[in-house]
Structures are given as C-alpha cells and as structure tokens.
Enzyme design. Structure first.
Site, PDB file in Angstrom:
ATOM      1  N   PHE A  92       1.331 -13.488  -1.694  1.00 28.07           N
ATOM      2  CA  PHE A  92       0.534 -13.029  -3.117  1.00 28.07           C
ATOM      3  C   PHE A  92       0.707 -13.244  -4.890  1.00 28.07           C
ATOM      4  CE2 PHE A  92       3.854 -10.776  -1.023  1.00 28.07           C
ATOM      5  CZ  PHE A  92       4.682 -10.428  -2.032  1.00 28.07           C
ATOM      6  N   HIS A 101       5.881   0.014 -10.273  1.00 25.35           N
ATOM      7  CA  HIS A 101       6.479  -0.395 -10.086  1.00 25.35           C
ATOM      8  C   HIS A 101       7.535  -0.432 -10.436  1.00 25.35           C
ATOM      9  CE1 HIS A 101       9.276  -3.898  -9.377  1.00 25.35           C
ATOM     10  NE2 HIS A 101       9.914  -3.368 -10.434  1.00 25.35           N
ATOM     11  N   THR A 161       5.558   0.932  -0.351  1.00 23.82           N
ATOM     12  CA  THR A 161       4.443  -0.014  -1.433  1.00 23.82           C
ATOM     13  C   THR A 161       2.973  -0.215  -0.970  1.00 23.82           C
ATOM     14  OG1 THR A 161       6.653  -2.084  -1.046  1.00 23.82           O
ATOM     15  CG2 THR A 161       4.380  -2.785  -1.208  1.00 23.82           C
ATOM     16  N   LYS A 165       1.520   0.288 -13.723  1.00 21.48           N
ATOM     17  CA  LYS A 165       0.686  -0.793 -13.305  1.00 21.48           C
ATOM     18  C   LYS A 165      -1.175  -0.450 -13.488  1.00 21.48           C
ATOM     19  CE  LYS A 165       2.779  -2.725  -9.421  1.00 21.48           C
ATOM     20  NZ  LYS A 165       2.377  -2.823  -8.105  1.00 21.48           N
ATOM     21  N   GLU A 200      15.841  -5.838 -15.348  1.00 25.32           N
ATOM     22  CA  GLU A 200      14.258  -5.163 -15.532  1.00 25.32           C
ATOM     23  C   GLU A 200      14.188  -4.652 -16.671  1.00 25.32           C
ATOM     24  OE1 GLU A 200      12.440  -5.085 -10.891  1.00 25.32           O
ATOM     25  OE2 GLU A 200      12.709  -3.328 -11.830  1.00 25.32           O
ATOM     26  N   ASN A 258      -1.159  -0.603  -6.064  1.00 27.90           N
ATOM     27  CA  ASN A 258      -0.023   0.407  -5.700  1.00 27.90           C
ATOM     28  C   ASN A 258       0.317   1.120  -6.854  1.00 27.90           C
ATOM     29  OD1 ASN A 258       1.837  -1.268  -6.366  1.00 27.90           O
ATOM     30  ND2 ASN A 258       2.523  -1.318  -4.428  1.00 27.90           N
ATOM     31  N   ARG A 293       2.569   7.043  -4.480  1.00 28.53           N
ATOM     32  CA  ARG A 293       1.210   6.081  -3.939  1.00 28.53           C
ATOM     33  C   ARG A 293       0.792   6.469  -2.682  1.00 28.53           C
ATOM     34  NH1 ARG A 293       5.866   0.881  -3.916  1.00 28.53           N
ATOM     35  NH2 ARG A 293       5.340   0.154  -5.847  1.00 28.53           N
ATOM     36  N   TYR A 299       9.022 -11.070 -11.483  1.00 26.21           N
ATOM     37  CA  TYR A 299       8.115 -11.465 -10.171  1.00 26.21           C
ATOM     38  C   TYR A 299       9.345 -12.382  -9.605  1.00 26.21           C
ATOM     39  CZ  TYR A 299       5.473  -6.698 -10.232  1.00 26.21           C
ATOM     40  OH  TYR A 299       5.057  -5.594  -9.531  1.00 26.21           O
ATOM     41  N   ARG A 342      12.911   6.350  -6.246  1.00 26.24           N
ATOM     42  CA  ARG A 342      12.417   4.872  -5.868  1.00 26.24           C
ATOM     43  C   ARG A 342      12.360   5.629  -4.900  1.00 26.24           C
ATOM     44  NH1 ARG A 342      10.689  -0.375  -5.362  1.00 26.24           N
ATOM     45  NH2 ARG A 342      12.092  -0.917  -2.678  1.00 26.24           N
TER      46      ARG A 342
HETATM   47  P1  CMP Z   1       6.213  -3.590  -6.776  1.00 30.89           P
HETATM   48  O1  CMP Z   1       6.873  -2.594  -6.525  1.00 30.89           O
HETATM   49  O2  CMP Z   1       5.894  -3.785  -7.805  1.00 30.89           O
HETATM   50  O3  CMP Z   1       6.625  -4.758  -6.462  1.00 30.89           O
HETATM   51  C1  CMP Z   1       6.237  -6.369  -5.953  1.00 30.89           C
HETATM   52  C2  CMP Z   1       4.640  -5.942  -5.922  1.00 30.89           C
HETATM   53  O4  CMP Z   1       4.613  -6.740  -4.367  1.00 30.89           O
HETATM   54  C3  CMP Z   1       4.460  -5.003  -4.366  1.00 30.89           C
HETATM   55  O5  CMP Z   1       5.185  -3.588  -5.484  1.00 30.89           O
HETATM   56  C4  CMP Z   1       2.696  -5.450  -3.996  1.00 30.89           C
HETATM   57  O6  CMP Z   1       1.820  -4.727  -5.764  1.00 30.89           O
HETATM   58  C5  CMP Z   1       3.051  -5.792  -4.165  1.00 30.89           C
HETATM   59  N1  CMP Z   1       2.964  -6.568  -2.947  1.00 30.89           N
HETATM   60  C6  CMP Z   1       3.907  -6.585  -1.688  1.00 30.89           C
HETATM   61  N2  CMP Z   1       3.356  -6.913  -0.901  1.00 30.89           N
HETATM   62  C7  CMP Z   1       2.350  -7.148  -1.067  1.00 30.89           C
HETATM   63  C8  CMP Z   1       1.092  -7.871  -0.014  1.00 30.89           C
HETATM   64  N3  CMP Z   1       1.318  -8.368   1.581  1.00 30.89           N
HETATM   65  N4  CMP Z   1       0.032  -8.146  -0.378  1.00 30.89           N
HETATM   66  C9  CMP Z   1      -0.099  -8.097  -1.762  1.00 30.89           C
HETATM   67  N5  CMP Z   1       0.753  -7.955  -2.506  1.00 30.89           N
HETATM   68  C10 CMP Z   1       1.956  -7.367  -2.210  1.00 30.89           C
END
Ligand code: CMP
Length: 151
Positions: free
Chosen positions: A57, A115, A91, A9, A126, A112, A102, A49, A85
């Site tokens: 968010f 992805h 996350t 990211k 994807e 984070n 992470r 997404y 994963r």
């Molecule tokens: P990702 O694996 O890219 O999939 C969805 C993304 O949403 C996740 O990683 C985070 O970067 C983001 N995300 C998930 N939960 C939250 C949250 N509570 N606040 C902000 N971002 C979030």
C-alpha cells in the site's frame, strides 16, 4: 516529558475533524507545542513512511497523503507517546475501539484520519522531520491539575 508527532491526514481535514482531533488532546491534559498546516512533498512523505517502503500500500499511501493539506501537531506530556497512541486507536477504523479517534470517526485502514508516533525513536525522528526547531516551549498552567505532583 515526551513529544509525539500527530498528523491530521487529508481525510481528517476534508471531513472537518481538525478541531475535534485537537480538542481530544487538549481535553486529555496534553499540551500543544507545535501546529502547522502543510501539503507535504513526495520526498518528505518518503522519509516519513520509509519503514513502509516495501508494503503493497506504499504508493497509494503516498498518493493519499500528498492529495491535500495535512495538519501537523506536536503533542507534549508525561508519557505522551503512549497516551496519544491510546487516544488514536487501532490502525483500522472499523476495528478500533469506540471512544478512540479512529474508532469514533474511521471505517478503514486507508482513511484513518490521523497518524501518531509509535515509539520514542520514531517520535524523535518524526518531530525533527516535521517541525525541526519550530516548536514552542510555554507554560500550560492547568498541568498542575493534570499530572501526578510527585511524578
Ligand atoms: P499510519 O499510522 O499513518 O502509518 C502507516 C499507515 O499505512 C497507516 O496509518 C495506514 O493509514 C496505512 N495502512 C496500514 N495498513 C494498511 C493497509 N493494509 N492498507 C492500506 N493502508 C494501510
């Protein structure tokens, strides 16, 4: 064989973690079969997404993800989706286990670093969205020293 879609990211790119993240997958014994840097459009990210469209968010996530370049990586291997994963971690970087990407480099949910596809259907969707046919089949010689010979 499975192929997982990984994204470094914008925070991972800005923090100079492209090489570190790539090397984690290589060191594990996974194969890189696609690699591209791009600045994704809002439309592209809305597709990626879509499952999070109703989350509070969603808008900030799209703004963040379109704020700078990301690096898309196609990672292939036996059971690669789950293996990736596990390497990526939970996350929330603050809660993710040490030793995961992470867990070692992240402190939040918003930033984070990475992805990774969360299942077979998601990975297929994807991979098509980010790479289409733009991956390369090639022989990674070291795989004979990596995977179970009888698997
Ligand atoms: P990702 O694996 O890219 O999939 C969805 C993304 O949403 C996740 O990683 C985070 O970067 C983001 N995300 C998930 N939960 C939250 C949250 N509570 N606040 C902000 N971002 C979030």
């Amino acid at each position: 064989m499975e192929t997982s879609l990984v994204l470094v990211k914008p925070d991972g790119v800005q923090r100079g973690r492209i090489g570190t993240i790539l090397s984690r997958f290589e060191a594990k014994g996974l194969q890189i079969v696609g690699l591209k840097m791009m600045k994704p459009s809002r439309e592209h990210l809305e597709k990626h997404y879509a499952v999070h469209k109703e989350r509070p968010f969603f808008e900030s996530l799209l703004a963040f993800m379109s704020s700078g370049p990301v690096v898309a990586i196609a990672v292939r291997g036996e059971g690669a989706i789950a293996v990736v994963r596990n390497l990526v971690g939970a996350t929330d970087g603050a809660a993710a286990a040490p030793g995961t990407i992470r867990g070692d480099y992240g402190m939040s949910k918003s930033f984070n670093l990475i992805h990774a596809s969360d299942g077979a259907d998601t990975a297929a969707f994807e991979m098509d969205l980010w790479f289409g046919d733009d991956t390369l089949d090639w022989d990674l010689d070291e795989l004979r020293w990596v995977n179970d010979p009888d698997a």
